[in-house]
Design a protein around this motif. Structure first.
Motif, PDB file in Angstrom:
ATOM      1  N   THR A  12       0.863  -1.174   0.000  1.00 37.51           N
ATOM      2  CA  THR A  12       0.000   0.000   0.000  1.00 37.51           C
ATOM      3  C   THR A  12       0.904   1.229   0.000  1.00 37.51           C
ATOM      4  O   THR A  12       1.803   1.327   0.834  1.00 37.51           O
ATOM      5  CB  THR A  12      -0.888   0.007   1.257  1.00 37.51           C
ATOM      6  OG1 THR A  12      -1.675  -1.189   1.270  1.00 37.51           O
ATOM      7  CG2 THR A  12      -1.797   1.206   1.282  1.00 37.51           C
ATOM      8  N   ILE A  13       0.667   2.142  -0.915  1.00 37.11           N
ATOM      9  CA  ILE A  13       1.484   3.350  -1.009  1.00 37.11           C
ATOM     10  C   ILE A  13       0.726   4.508  -0.362  1.00 37.11           C
ATOM     11  O   ILE A  13      -0.430   4.759  -0.686  1.00 37.11           O
ATOM     12  CB  ILE A  13       1.777   3.712  -2.488  1.00 37.11           C
ATOM     13  CG1 ILE A  13       2.386   2.516  -3.237  1.00 37.11           C
ATOM     14  CG2 ILE A  13       2.658   4.949  -2.573  1.00 37.11           C
ATOM     15  CD1 ILE A  13       3.732   2.081  -2.733  1.00 37.11           C
ATOM     16  N   VAL A  14       1.380   5.183   0.590  1.00 36.87           N
ATOM     17  CA  VAL A  14       0.810   6.375   1.222  1.00 36.87           C
ATOM     18  C   VAL A  14       1.869   7.467   1.173  1.00 36.87           C
ATOM     19  O   VAL A  14       3.056   7.195   1.034  1.00 36.87           O
ATOM     20  CB  VAL A  14       0.367   6.116   2.682  1.00 36.87           C
ATOM     21  CG1 VAL A  14      -0.751   5.099   2.739  1.00 36.87           C
ATOM     22  CG2 VAL A  14       1.525   5.690   3.547  1.00 36.87           C
ATOM     23  N   LYS A  15       1.439   8.706   1.288  1.00 39.33           N
ATOM     24  CA  LYS A  15       2.361   9.835   1.244  1.00 39.33           C
ATOM     25  C   LYS A  15       2.468  10.464   2.624  1.00 39.33           C
ATOM     26  O   LYS A  15       1.466  10.657   3.301  1.00 39.33           O
ATOM     27  CB  LYS A  15       1.855  10.872   0.230  1.00 39.33           C
ATOM     28  CG  LYS A  15       2.842  12.018   0.023  1.00 39.33           C
ATOM     29  CD  LYS A  15       2.402  12.907  -1.107  1.00 39.33           C
ATOM     30  CE  LYS A  15       3.040  12.376  -2.360  1.00 39.33           C
ATOM     31  NZ  LYS A  15       3.015  13.281  -3.472  1.00 39.33           N
ATOM     32  N   VAL A  16       3.682  10.774   3.038  1.00 42.52           N
ATOM     33  CA  VAL A  16       3.909  11.481   4.295  1.00 42.52           C
ATOM     34  C   VAL A  16       3.619  12.955   4.039  1.00 42.52           C
ATOM     35  O   VAL A  16       4.093  13.534   3.070  1.00 42.52           O
ATOM     36  CB  VAL A  16       5.372  11.308   4.773  1.00 42.52           C
ATOM     37  CG1 VAL A  16       5.613  12.075   6.059  1.00 42.52           C
ATOM     38  CG2 VAL A  16       5.715   9.835   4.945  1.00 42.52           C
ATOM     39  N   ARG A  17       2.798  13.561   4.928  1.00 42.51           N
ATOM     40  CA  ARG A  17       2.484  14.983   4.777  1.00 42.51           C
ATOM     41  C   ARG A  17       2.800  15.709   6.071  1.00 42.51           C
ATOM     42  O   ARG A  17       2.935  15.096   7.122  1.00 42.51           O
ATOM     43  CB  ARG A  17       1.033  15.183   4.348  1.00 42.51           C
ATOM     44  CG  ARG A  17       0.014  14.767   5.362  1.00 42.51           C
ATOM     45  CD  ARG A  17      -1.420  14.920   4.798  1.00 42.51           C
ATOM     46  NE  ARG A  17      -2.398  14.747   5.829  1.00 42.51           N
ATOM     47  CZ  ARG A  17      -2.789  13.604   6.345  1.00 42.51           C
ATOM     48  NH1 ARG A  17      -2.243  12.477   5.902  1.00 42.51           N
ATOM     49  NH2 ARG A  17      -3.684  13.544   7.292  1.00 42.51           N
ATOM     50  N   ARG A  18       2.909  17.008   5.968  1.00 40.72           N
ATOM     51  CA  ARG A  18       3.227  17.843   7.128  1.00 40.72           C
ATOM     52  C   ARG A  18       1.921  18.388   7.698  1.00 40.72           C
ATOM     53  O   ARG A  18       1.047  18.840   6.966  1.00 40.72           O
ATOM     54  CB  ARG A  18       4.120  18.994   6.713  1.00 40.72           C
ATOM     55  CG  ARG A  18       4.540  19.891   7.860  1.00 40.72           C
ATOM     56  CD  ARG A  18       5.302  21.111   7.362  1.00 40.72           C
ATOM     57  NE  ARG A  18       6.384  20.755   6.472  1.00 40.72           N
ATOM     58  CZ  ARG A  18       7.679  20.798   6.776  1.00 40.72           C
ATOM     59  NH1 ARG A  18       8.036  21.219   7.974  1.00 40.72           N
ATOM     60  NH2 ARG A  18       8.604  20.459   5.926  1.00 40.72           N
ATOM     61  N   ARG A  20       4.867  15.043  11.122  1.00 40.26           N
ATOM     62  CA  ARG A  20       4.723  14.379   9.823  1.00 40.26           C
ATOM     63  C   ARG A  20       3.646  13.321  10.006  1.00 40.26           C
ATOM     64  O   ARG A  20       3.702  12.529  10.933  1.00 40.26           O
ATOM     65  CB  ARG A  20       6.029  13.739   9.366  1.00 40.26           C
ATOM     66  CG  ARG A  20       7.227  14.680   9.321  1.00 40.26           C
ATOM     67  CD  ARG A  20       6.955  15.912   8.469  1.00 40.26           C
ATOM     68  NE  ARG A  20       8.122  16.782   8.379  1.00 40.26           N
ATOM     69  CZ  ARG A  20       8.342  17.819   9.174  1.00 40.26           C
ATOM     70  NH1 ARG A  20       7.504  18.088  10.146  1.00 40.26           N
ATOM     71  NH2 ARG A  20       9.388  18.583   9.005  1.00 40.26           N
ATOM     72  N   VAL A  50       1.025  10.231   8.458  1.00 43.52           N
ATOM     73  CA  VAL A  50       0.731   9.190   7.477  1.00 43.52           C
ATOM     74  C   VAL A  50      -0.653   8.652   7.802  1.00 43.52           C
ATOM     75  O   VAL A  50      -0.942   8.319   8.955  1.00 43.52           O
ATOM     76  CB  VAL A  50       1.760   8.036   7.544  1.00 43.52           C
ATOM     77  CG1 VAL A  50       1.352   6.896   6.631  1.00 43.52           C
ATOM     78  CG2 VAL A  50       3.145   8.530   7.198  1.00 43.52           C
ATOM     79  N   THR A  51      -1.518   8.586   6.823  1.00 45.70           N
ATOM     80  CA  THR A  51      -2.847   8.007   7.011  1.00 45.70           C
ATOM     81  C   THR A  51      -2.779   6.527   6.668  1.00 45.70           C
ATOM     82  O   THR A  51      -2.310   6.147   5.595  1.00 45.70           O
ATOM     83  CB  THR A  51      -3.870   8.719   6.094  1.00 45.70           C
ATOM     84  OG1 THR A  51      -3.865  10.105   6.414  1.00 45.70           O
ATOM     85  CG2 THR A  51      -5.260   8.152   6.299  1.00 45.70           C
TER      86      THR A  51
END
Length: 92
Positions: A3-9, A14, A16-17
């Motif tokens: 599963t690909i998720v993006k780290v966000r600020r 930081r 991750v959902t």
């Protein structure tokens, strides 16, 4: 399947959902505490049991009223404290 998720600020953190299906695979859901570790360059998450919340102290009415007999004197001593014109930079 990965599963690909993006780290966000978000603020200084930081974020991750984690998708519900991924959480279900480890027996976790919203509100579950996770122990995070790094092993072999990968983040490993394991559900952990939450420690029971400490019991809050309950006070009796007599404990809550200790010192209340002095309140009338206190109120009299500050009577008129808000009367009068501003003398500084008060916000009014």
């Amino acid at each position: 399947m990965a599963t690909i998720v993006k780290v966000r600020r978000q603020g200084g953190a930081r974020i991750v959902t984690l998708p519900s299906a991924l959480l279900a695979r480890i027996g976790a859901d919203a509100g579950t505490s996770l122990a995070l570790d790094v092993k072999g360059g990968a983040i490993v998450a394991k559900p952990v049991a939450d420690a029971p919340a400490p019991r809050r102290r309950r006070y009796t009415l007599s404990e809550l009223l200790v010192g209340a007999e002095y309140l009338p004197d206190l109120y009299r001593s500050v009577e008129g404290a808000l009367d009068g014109d501003p003398v500084g930079n008060e916000i009014g």
